[in-house]
Scaffold this motif. Structure first.
Motif, mmCIF file in Angstrom:
data_model
loop_
_atom_site.group_PDB
_atom_site.id
_atom_site.type_symbol
_atom_site.label_atom_id
_atom_site.label_comp_id
_atom_site.label_asym_id
_atom_site.label_seq_id
_atom_site.Cartn_x
_atom_site.Cartn_y
_atom_site.Cartn_z
ATOM 1 N N THR A 28 33.631 40.511 39.668
ATOM 2 C CA THR A 28 34.378 41.761 39.494
ATOM 3 C C THR A 28 33.628 42.893 40.191
ATOM 4 O O THR A 28 32.413 42.970 40.089
ATOM 5 C CB THR A 28 34.478 42.096 37.984
ATOM 6 N N TYR A 76 40.565 42.477 46.247
ATOM 7 C CA TYR A 76 40.464 42.896 44.844
ATOM 8 C C TYR A 76 41.777 43.523 44.362
ATOM 9 O O TYR A 76 42.497 44.129 45.143
ATOM 10 C CB TYR A 76 39.353 43.943 44.660
ATOM 11 N N ARG A 77 42.025 43.368 43.062
ATOM 12 C CA ARG A 77 43.162 44.059 42.428
ATOM 13 C C ARG A 77 42.606 45.178 41.561
ATOM 14 O O ARG A 77 41.833 44.917 40.636
ATOM 15 C CB ARG A 77 43.938 43.091 41.528
ATOM 16 N N ARG A 79 42.343 47.855 38.700
ATOM 17 C CA ARG A 79 42.828 48.093 37.347
ATOM 18 C C ARG A 79 41.964 49.186 36.723
ATOM 19 O O ARG A 79 40.758 49.216 36.917
ATOM 20 C CB ARG A 79 42.743 46.821 36.486
ATOM 21 N N TYR A 93 43.194 38.663 32.391
ATOM 22 C CA TYR A 93 42.726 38.497 33.775
ATOM 23 C C TYR A 93 41.569 37.508 33.895
ATOM 24 O O TYR A 93 41.003 37.347 34.969
ATOM 25 C CB TYR A 93 42.291 39.859 34.346
ATOM 26 N N SER A 96 42.163 34.842 36.518
ATOM 27 C CA SER A 96 42.790 35.376 37.729
ATOM 28 C C SER A 96 42.126 34.846 38.999
ATOM 29 O O SER A 96 40.906 34.759 39.089
ATOM 30 C CB SER A 96 42.704 36.907 37.694
ATOM 31 N N LEU A 100 39.016 41.417 39.995
ATOM 32 C CA LEU A 100 39.433 42.794 39.722
ATOM 33 C C LEU A 100 38.475 43.797 40.349
ATOM 34 O O LEU A 100 37.274 43.563 40.446
ATOM 35 C CB LEU A 100 39.461 43.068 38.219
ATOM 36 N N LEU A 102 37.476 46.950 38.888
ATOM 37 C CA LEU A 102 37.580 47.614 37.589
ATOM 38 C C LEU A 102 37.166 49.072 37.743
ATOM 39 O O LEU A 102 36.010 49.369 38.033
ATOM 40 C CB LEU A 102 36.690 46.900 36.568
ATOM 41 N N LEU A 162 35.817 38.896 31.371
ATOM 42 C CA LEU A 162 36.379 38.419 32.638
ATOM 43 C C LEU A 162 35.627 37.226 33.216
ATOM 44 O O LEU A 162 36.222 36.368 33.861
ATOM 45 C CB LEU A 162 36.365 39.552 33.680
#
Length: 198
Positions: A28, A76-77, A79, A93, A96, A100, A102, A162
């Protein structure tokens, strides 16, 4: 006259925490957006988190002009770690495929809300929240409610959710030392009178 401070952890040289700060890898990516009023706070836990995580970045301000570039990291997503009625639990997540990004606002609740208000791109991010019932070790600030954590504690809980079974507990070592140092500086009597049992 101000005491000379360590340029890395920003603590006085006599209370430098650098030897206790780990160097942890995480899948992450953590982006800490710190309100400028927090920078010189004696208990600057966001800075400790950023120093202890290799895949983390700390940006200080109130309005973040380069937010699009910060949030659109390839692979990366993004959030936002902030409460909302439609926030997803962090556990959602855990499996996933895409890690992420974060995004963690750092400041009082009021300052953090103001940052969201001043940065619509930030406010528009999908939100995630931590599991209820986290117990803070932060014995020096009055929590706004049960389960309220310091920034570094929230990050540790998020990463451990995560990336289980990986532990991020070493990140809390300098945090614990920071609190112990503050309590020692104020003296047991003052601590007992103002903070104990709250």
């Amino acid at each position: 006259m101000s005491r000379p401070q360590c340029p890395r952890c920003l603590r006085p040289h006599t209370h430098c925490l650098c030897a206790l700060i780990p160097s942890l890898d995480s899948r992450t990516r953590v982006l800490l957006l710190q309100h400028s009023s927090e920078v010189n706070h004696a208990l600057n836990t966001a800075r400790l988190a950023a120093l202890g995580l290799n895949n983390a970045e700390l940006i200080v301000g109130e309005v973040f002009e380069n937010l699009p570039a910060l949030l659109n990291r390839p692979g990366y997503r993004a959030r936002l770690l902030f409460p909302a009625d439609d926030a997803q639990p962090m556990q959602a997540y855990r499996e996933s495929d895409e890690p992420l990004l974060l995004v963690v606002p750092d400041g009082t609740w009021r300052k953090a809300r103001k940052m969201l208000h001043l940065n619509p791109l930030l406010a528009a991010l999908p939100r995630v929240t931590l599991a209820q019932g986290g117990v803070s070790r932060y014995r020096l600030r009055k929590a706004p409610g049960p389960g309220a954590l310091s920034t570094i504690e929230a990050i540790v809980q998020a990463l451990e959710t995560l990336e289980a079974p990986t532990t991020f507990e070493p990140l809390l070592t300098p945090f614990e030392a920071l609190i112990e140092g503050q309590i020692a500086a104020m003296g047991a009597e003052v601590y007992q009178r103002n903070h104990s049992g709250k």
